[in-house]
Design a protein around this motif. Structure first.
Motif, short mmCIF file in Angstrom:
data_model
loop_
_atom_site.label_atom_id
_atom_site.label_comp_id
_atom_site.label_asym_id
_atom_site.label_seq_id
_atom_site.Cartn_x
_atom_site.Cartn_y
_atom_site.Cartn_z
N ASP A 25 0.88 -1.15 0.00
CA ASP A 25 0.00 0.00 0.00
C ASP A 25 0.92 1.21 0.00
O ASP A 25 1.70 1.40 0.94
N ALA A 26 0.88 2.01 -1.07
CA ALA A 26 1.79 3.14 -1.18
C ALA A 26 1.11 4.25 -1.96
O ALA A 26 0.24 4.01 -2.80
N ASP A 27 1.52 5.48 -1.68
CA ASP A 27 0.96 6.60 -2.43
C ASP A 27 2.04 7.58 -2.90
O ASP A 27 1.73 8.64 -3.43
N LEU A 28 3.29 7.25 -2.70
CA LEU A 28 4.40 8.07 -3.16
C LEU A 28 5.40 7.22 -3.92
O LEU A 28 5.67 6.08 -3.55
N SER A 29 5.96 7.78 -4.97
CA SER A 29 7.06 7.13 -5.69
C SER A 29 8.34 7.82 -5.26
O SER A 29 8.49 9.04 -5.41
N ILE A 30 9.28 7.06 -4.74
CA ILE A 30 10.55 7.60 -4.26
C ILE A 30 11.61 7.28 -5.31
O ILE A 30 11.93 6.12 -5.55
N SER A 31 12.13 8.32 -5.93
CA SER A 31 13.14 8.15 -6.97
C SER A 31 14.49 8.59 -6.43
O SER A 31 14.79 9.78 -6.33
N GLY A 32 15.33 7.62 -6.07
CA GLY A 32 16.65 7.92 -5.56
C GLY A 32 17.65 8.05 -6.68
O GLY A 32 17.64 7.27 -7.63
N LEU A 33 18.51 9.06 -6.59
CA LEU A 33 19.50 9.29 -7.63
C LEU A 33 20.74 9.96 -7.05
O LEU A 33 20.77 10.36 -5.89
#
Length: 500
Positions: free
Chosen positions: A159-167
């Protein structure tokens, strides 16, 4: 009377034929010189495109080999239980290995990517119309829906509502480099932010929660075990429309994408992911050096090449130089065809001229003129025409080449655009490695936002003139030598007795 004077008098006496030769020779020279100038301009444009774009090579998991291993394991397994069925395994890349490749020759810059999903804690994400998930702290541990999985190796039912884009560096990441995302306030994430809890958020998400640069917010991992407080250092705007799935899952909504240092993404994913990345992207200093880089990279023993692979992506470079190469190839063929056709046409004209002047040649040979001087006379006549044609070609070929080159390039660009559109409509969508928020889903955006080369910088150079002159003189020599040799091989008596 020397053969130079005879050549000049002959041309004055046969003005009509001389003008016809001049017209044909000028057309031939203009087309040849235009072909050379288009080739030169295309070569310069290709070199410039290589220098500006380079090309990228991605270090990532070889999923094809992994799938083959899974099938083999399934075939050899006697048990039909669910637990014994083979599954994709998490294979993160050690940062130390990625750094070793980054130190190789031809690497202009590089970026690391590590992606996952998370829950909003104490603030409101941009909700999707069909998403029924809750972002409360309680739901983070109990309310797990049947949505798509998390990051590499993460839970498959989350269950998630954020996309975490690590760079590693947001400015050189595919989204920002392509122009799909643009920083509107604050600063970008750089390599100096490694291990810092900082973030960049989309402006719609910031407006909904009354955030500004310097504010902080908290996210919770999908399994509810980890909470991270992030400080906003930048706000960006995205033009990404997202996929159709974004209507049902908030974390697929591009407005809910949060950019963080890859170390923060790893913290959210769990301790097993410390000092790892999902993928590493290396930008070459020149797309032509991709093969050399891959060859050197394969010598790095620390990387398991049975698990990982190097995926060369020179899509941008090929997209830009493809039409240019087609134009250059066409102009090269034009030079060949025109040279051959010009030699044949001029040869035919000279042959007709030689046949009409048999009596003149017979008389000259009878009074002791050498055959070589007769051939030299014909060559001088055509050479005078050629020199005038060279001047006319030099003055006009620039405009002809500019018009023809740009027209051909426009046609090739149109054809390439149509093929790309068809391919994109036919191909599947989806995110990149590490799930949504990965880098690969942005490759198409990067391609779309790349400006095509629409004009060639046509310049007539001395080198092109010399090549055109060499071919022109060669055509003149061949067109004179062959027909003249057919007549001059006979003796004067034979020539005069055969004259009607």
């Amino acid at each position: 009377m020397n053969f130079f004077k005879r050549a000049w008098l002959s041309m004055k006496a046969r003005k009509g034929r001389s003008v016809l030769q001049l017209i044909i020779f000028t057309v031939v020279c203009v087309l040849i010189l235009s072909g050379f100038t288009i080739q030169s301009a295309a070569d310069k444009a290709s070199e410039l495109a290589r220098e500006q774009l380079g090309g990228t090579v991605t270090l990532t998991v070889d999923q094809e080999k992994q799938m083959a291993a899974m099938k083999e394991e399934a075939a050899n397994s006697d048990s039909s239980s669910t637990d014994s069925k083979p599954k994709f395994q998490s294979n993160p890349i050690d940062v130390s290995d990625a750094n070793e490749l980054a130190s190789l020759d031809h690497v202009k810059n590089y970026n690391y990517y590590s992606s996952t999903q998370a829950l909003a804690s104490g603030f409101d994400p941009i909700e999707s119309s069909g998403d029924t998930s809750s972002s409360s702290d309680d739901s983070s541990s109990s309310n797990q829906t049947g949505g798509p999985g998390g990051g590499n190796g993460g839970p498959q039912m989350v269950d998630a509502d954020l996309s975490i884009s690590g760079l590693l560096d947001s400015a050189t990441s595919t989204d920002f480099d392509a122009g799909t995302s643009k920083l509107t306030s604050g600063v970008a994430i750089t390599a100096n932010d490694k291990d810092k809890n900082v973030a960049m958020v989309e402006e719609n998400l910031a407006e909904q929660n009354d955030w500004k640069v310097g504010d902080s917010f908290t996210v919770t991992s999908s399994d509810g075990n980890t909470k991270v407080t992030l400080k906003i250092v930048g706000i960006y705007k995205t033009t990404d429309s997202g996929s159709d799935m974004a209507q049902n899952f908030s974390f697929l909504n591009p407005y809910n994408k949060v950019y963080v240092p890859y170390t923060v993404a790893n913290t959210i994913k769990g301790s097993d992911y410390k000092d790892t990345v999902d993928s590493a992207v290396y930008t070459m200093d020149d797309a032509a050096n991709i093969s050399a880089f891959e060859k050197e990279a394969k010598k790095v023993d620390g990387i398991d090449w049975d698990t990982f692979k190097l995926d060369a992506n020179d899509t941008l470079y090929q997209q830009m130089i493809g039409p240019i190469n087609s134009v250059a190839s066409f102009s090269k063929n034009v030079v060949y065809i025109v040279s051959i056709a010009g030699a044949l046409i001029l040869g035919l004209l000279v042959m007709m001229q030689v046949r009409d002047r048999k009596y003149e040649m017979g008389v000259l040979l009878a009074i002791g003129e050498k055959r070589g001087k007769l051939i030299a006379q014909f060559f001088v006549e055509i050479l005078i025409v050629a020199l005038i044609s060279f001047g006319l070609a030099a003055a006009s070929s620039h405009y002809v080449a500019q018009l023809a080159g740009n027209q051909l390039l426009a046609q090739q660009n149109s054809s390439t655009t149509s093929e790309s559109t068809t391919s994109e409509n036919r191909g599947p969508g989806g995110g990149g490695p590490g799930g949504p928020g990965g880098f690969a889903g942005s490759v198409s955006n990067l391609t779309k936002n790349t400006e095509q080369i629409k004009e060639l910088n046509i310049q007539v150079t001395l080198e092109d003139m010399l090549k055109m002159g060499g071919i022109g003189i060669g055509i003149a020599f061949i067109s004179v030598l062959l027909p003249a040799a057919l007549v001059l091989r006979m003796n004067p008596k034979t020539i005069l007795t055969k004259q009607e």
